[in-house]
Design a protein around this motif. Structure first.
Motif, PDB file in Angstrom:
ATOM      1  N   ARG A 333       5.508  21.469 -13.131  1.00  0.00           N
ATOM      2  CA  ARG A 333       5.402  22.646 -13.994  1.00  0.00           C
ATOM      3  C   ARG A 333       4.099  22.627 -14.775  1.00  0.00           C
ATOM      4  O   ARG A 333       3.609  23.668 -15.206  1.00  0.00           O
ATOM      5  N   THR A 334       3.530  21.453 -14.920  1.00  0.00           N
ATOM      6  CA  THR A 334       2.318  21.269 -15.716  1.00  0.00           C
ATOM      7  C   THR A 334       1.136  20.904 -14.835  1.00  0.00           C
ATOM      8  O   THR A 334       1.297  20.567 -13.655  1.00  0.00           O
ATOM      9  N   THR A 335      -0.045  20.945 -15.434  1.00  0.00           N
ATOM     10  CA  THR A 335      -1.240  20.425 -14.783  1.00  0.00           C
ATOM     11  C   THR A 335      -1.971  19.534 -15.770  1.00  0.00           C
ATOM     12  O   THR A 335      -1.796  19.650 -16.987  1.00  0.00           O
ATOM     13  N   LYS A 336      -2.770  18.634 -15.245  1.00  0.00           N
ATOM     14  CA  LYS A 336      -3.489  17.703 -16.108  1.00  0.00           C
ATOM     15  C   LYS A 336      -4.621  18.406 -16.835  1.00  0.00           C
ATOM     16  O   LYS A 336      -5.307  19.258 -16.267  1.00  0.00           O
ATOM     17  N   VAL A 337      -4.830  18.050 -18.094  1.00  0.00           N
ATOM     18  CA  VAL A 337      -5.916  18.614 -18.885  1.00  0.00           C
ATOM     19  C   VAL A 337      -6.601  17.481 -19.640  1.00  0.00           C
ATOM     20  O   VAL A 337      -5.941  16.572 -20.152  1.00  0.00           O
ATOM     21  N   GLY A 338      -7.922  17.524 -19.667  1.00  0.00           N
ATOM     22  CA  GLY A 338      -8.701  16.507 -20.363  1.00  0.00           C
ATOM     23  C   GLY A 338      -9.323  17.078 -21.622  1.00  0.00           C
ATOM     24  O   GLY A 338      -9.957  18.142 -21.584  1.00  0.00           O
ATOM     25  N   LEU A 339      -9.137  16.388 -22.732  1.00  0.00           N
ATOM     26  CA  LEU A 339      -9.684  16.806 -24.017  1.00  0.00           C
ATOM     27  C   LEU A 339     -10.851  15.894 -24.378  1.00  0.00           C
ATOM     28  O   LEU A 339     -10.744  14.669 -24.304  1.00  0.00           O
ATOM     29  N   THR A 340     -11.948  16.506 -24.793  1.00  0.00           N
ATOM     30  CA  THR A 340     -13.143  15.759 -25.177  1.00  0.00           C
ATOM     31  C   THR A 340     -13.314  15.811 -26.691  1.00  0.00           C
ATOM     32  O   THR A 340     -13.132  16.867 -27.308  1.00  0.00           O
ATOM     33  N   VAL A 491       8.706  21.911 -10.822  1.00  0.00           N
ATOM     34  CA  VAL A 491       9.664  20.900 -11.267  1.00  0.00           C
ATOM     35  C   VAL A 491       9.071  20.146 -12.447  1.00  0.00           C
ATOM     36  O   VAL A 491       7.859  19.914 -12.510  1.00  0.00           O
ATOM     37  N   ASP A 492       9.929  19.751 -13.387  1.00  0.00           N
ATOM     38  CA  ASP A 492       9.524  18.838 -14.460  1.00  0.00           C
ATOM     39  C   ASP A 492       9.688  17.405 -13.964  1.00  0.00           C
ATOM     40  O   ASP A 492      10.804  16.960 -13.682  1.00  0.00           O
TER      41      ASP A 492
END
Length: 628
Positions: A333-340, A491-492
């Motif tokens: 259900r989610t996607t990876k995200v990168g925070l700087t 899906v979770d």
């Protein structure tokens, strides 16, 4: 070529996908040379967590300077600077042969790069349609969700964002291949993307070529995801970083780039360009790349989840490996995200030591420098002394007897690491002060530039609901923008993947006489990074070695082999019997990742080689077959 597609969207033959780049440090000849071959689609990966952070941070800095009116001149595009030199010579063949191109080289200026490609196409008098994919830059979305109370737990540590200690300035998430597929279906010849997943261009090519249904053809899409993973790092699958590299010395100066023949059922054949290039495609090289940067038995993409435990590989001819057995599940259900975030400033100083009593000499230097730092040490977030190297017994020359004592600091106080002169206190001066009080052989490096502080960035990996992502395809030639919604069947999945030691381990004494020696004499390995997590996979070449490998390498055994490198973090394990491989995920092992790490192993690539150097009891009958 692409024109062989039948009316119902299914091809009459496998789609041939060439991998032209694994990163900004790859060979610039790739696209031109591959376009001269019998290829349908050329894909390439120019991004990494390192480049995402640096490009994103510079974009935010440019926006600040522009708002202040202090931007002296318009900056260059924040995308891979070598891409146009790679693409431009290939454009005539791309146009003449109907080859499609899909790349993630756009980084943080995807639209600008797409316009540059359009201008080059027009300059060469060609008729090629250029589309681009957007929606990966999600800074505003992340900030809104933070204000709404979203905890954004770290994928590495499990801690919430509020406990990180840094303020995000930029956020970029991973898109899948569905947008690329839609761009190709809409007539695009070249699709420029920002942060799509490394394997997404191959996924998009498969979806377009075969017309797979996003809502149910998960086995096929999962196969394309793994196909894309195998060629996403270019020559990694043809001999680069391969444990058996010594027998590939012939023509190692120019390894061939990979070509995948993706079948309608999602299976694929990995091969390579010939044209006098070196390297090879073997079960060993393909297994090695499969094990690179995976996180467990489930390989997540925005379009599908691939199950790795059933993967099988077969050498069907020279430089041809058939990959089967990949199964698919619905995407997360989610996607990876990168925070700087801005971390602060870092610097390093090097003292060279030589000969005997190295540990005592290093202690002498460290105690003196810490004394010189005094109370300023309270403003350092990292103050690390590393003795790197050793003097062998009866050294054959002075260089091999010389080691590097590296002193590394990080701080938010720029003044402590500013450019120092002899009369300015600070990091450089703390180290210099002790030169004449140093231990025997204390030697100063002749380049002091590293002791001046440079800005560094922290990188934080979490998850973002795919429903929050505005995934779009822009078709400039007819002024259309296409929305790409997430798959309707998601899906979770839990953060931690299934982990287990082997079932029914064998008694290692049954293998008879053994010799004490490095694990890597008979075991291949491959490791990589995902932020601060390190993964490492091990594989053997023969069936009777498989029971030995899976029985030897338990979680506790890997902790033992890591020795001083084991920091107490969780280790997860699973097996891929079809390629005789055992995989481990070392949680939070890499000191935060490339842009902020204090270690030499910035990308986790040395974890595997370190472990292969550790000594174990190796059955003599295995050694009789020859070493890697």
């Amino acid at each position: 070529m692409a024109s062989t597609n039948s009316a119902n969207g299914h091809a009459k033959r496998p789609v041939r996908i060439a991998g032209a780049s694994g990163g900004f440090s790859d060979r610039q000849r790739a696209i031109k040379d591959l376009a001269a071959l019998d290829i349908d689609v050329i894909v390439g990966d120019w991004l990494s967590e390192c480049t995402m952070t640096l490009h994103g941070a510079q974009k935010i800095d440019n926006e600040r300077l522009r708002a202040e009116g202090s931007l002296m001149e318009e900056p260059v595009g924040l995308f891979d600077p070598t891409f146009m030199d790679n693409l431009s010579p290939a454009l005539p063949d791309i146009a003449r042969k109907g080859i499609r191109v899909a790349v993630n080289a756009g980084a943080s200026d995807t639209q600008l790069l797409a316009r540059m490609v359009e201008e080059e196409v027009k300059k060469q008098g060609l008729q090629l349609k250029v589309a681009y994919v957007e929606g990966d830059e999600v800074t505003d979305t992340v900030n809104r969700l933070i204000k709404q109370g979203e905890p954004f737990p770290s994928l590495m540590t499990g801690e919430n964002l509020k406990d990180w200690g840094y303020t995000p300035i930029y956020a970029q998430c991973y898109l899948g291949g569905a947008g690329i597929a839609e761009a190709l279906r809409s007539g695009a010849d070249i699709v420029v993307c920002g942060r799509v997943a490394d394997a997404a261009p191959a996924v998009g090519a498969g979806m377009w070529w075969y017309g797979w249904d996003r809502q149910k053809d998960f086995d096929q899409i999962a196969g394309s995801l793994i196909c894309g993973h195998l060629i996403e790092c270019a020559a990694y699958v043809t001999g680069g970083y391969y444990s058996g590299f010594k027998r590939l010395m012939d023509k190692c100066e120019n390894l061939g780039f990979p070509i995948a023949e993706l079948n309608p059922d999602g299976s694929c054949i990995i091969t390579k360009e010939e044209n006098g290039t070196g390297g090879e495609v073997s079960v060993g090289t393909v297994s090695s790349q499969l094990l690179y940067e995976i996180q467990g038995p489930l390989y997540y993409g925005s379009d599908v989840t691939a199950v790795l435990e059933g993967v099988k590989m077969e050498q069907i001819a020279d430089n041809r490996v058939l990959v089967t057995g990949v199964k698919g599940l619905p995407p997360p259900r989610t996607t990876k995200v990168g925070l700087t975030a801005v971390g602060g400033y870092q610097a390093e100083f090097h003292v060279y030591l030589c000969g005997i009593d190295l540990e005592a000499k290093a202690e002498w230097v460290e105690r003196q420098i810490r004394h010189s730092a005094g109370d300023a040490v309270k403003e350092l977030s990292c103050f690390k002394f590393s003795l790197n190297g050793y003097c062998p017994d009866n050294p054959r020359n002075q260089d091999v007897a010389t080691v590097d004592l590296r002193i590394f600091v990080q701080t938010r106080n720029k003044k402590l690491v500013s450019k120092s002169t002899l009369d300015v206190p600070g990091f450089n001066r703390w180290c210099m002060d002790n030169g004449l009080q140093g231990c025997p052989g204390w030697t100063l490096g002749n380049d002091q530039r590293q002791s001046e502080g440079k800005i560094y960035y922290e990188y934080y990996v979490t998850l973002l609901p795919q429903s929050e992502v505005q995934h779009r395809v822009v078709l400039p030639w007819d002024s259309r923008v296409l929305d790409i919604p997430p798959c309707g069947n998601t899906v979770d999945y839990p953060r931690d993947q299934p982990s287990y030691d082997t079932k029914d381990p064998v008694d290692l004494s049954k293998y008879g006489h053994t010799t004490r020696g490095p694990l890597g004499w008979v075991v291949g390995g491959r490791s990589g990074d995902k932020a601060s997590d390190a993964n490492v996979g091990f594989y053997v070449r023969h069936d009777d070695e498989w029971d030995w490998l899976r029985s030897l390498l338990s979680i506790d055994k890997v902790k033992q082999l890591l020795d001083e490198e084991y920091k107490g973090g969780k280790i997860e394990r699973f097996e891929i019997p079809g390629i005789r491989a055992v995989h481990f995920l070392l949680r939070d092992h890499l000191d935060r990742g490339f842009n902020s790490t204090s270690t030499y192993d910035t990308l986790g690539k040395n974890v595997g080689e370190y472990l292969r150097s550790k000594w174990v009891n190796i059955p003599n009958k295995f050694l009789a077959r020859g070493r890697f």
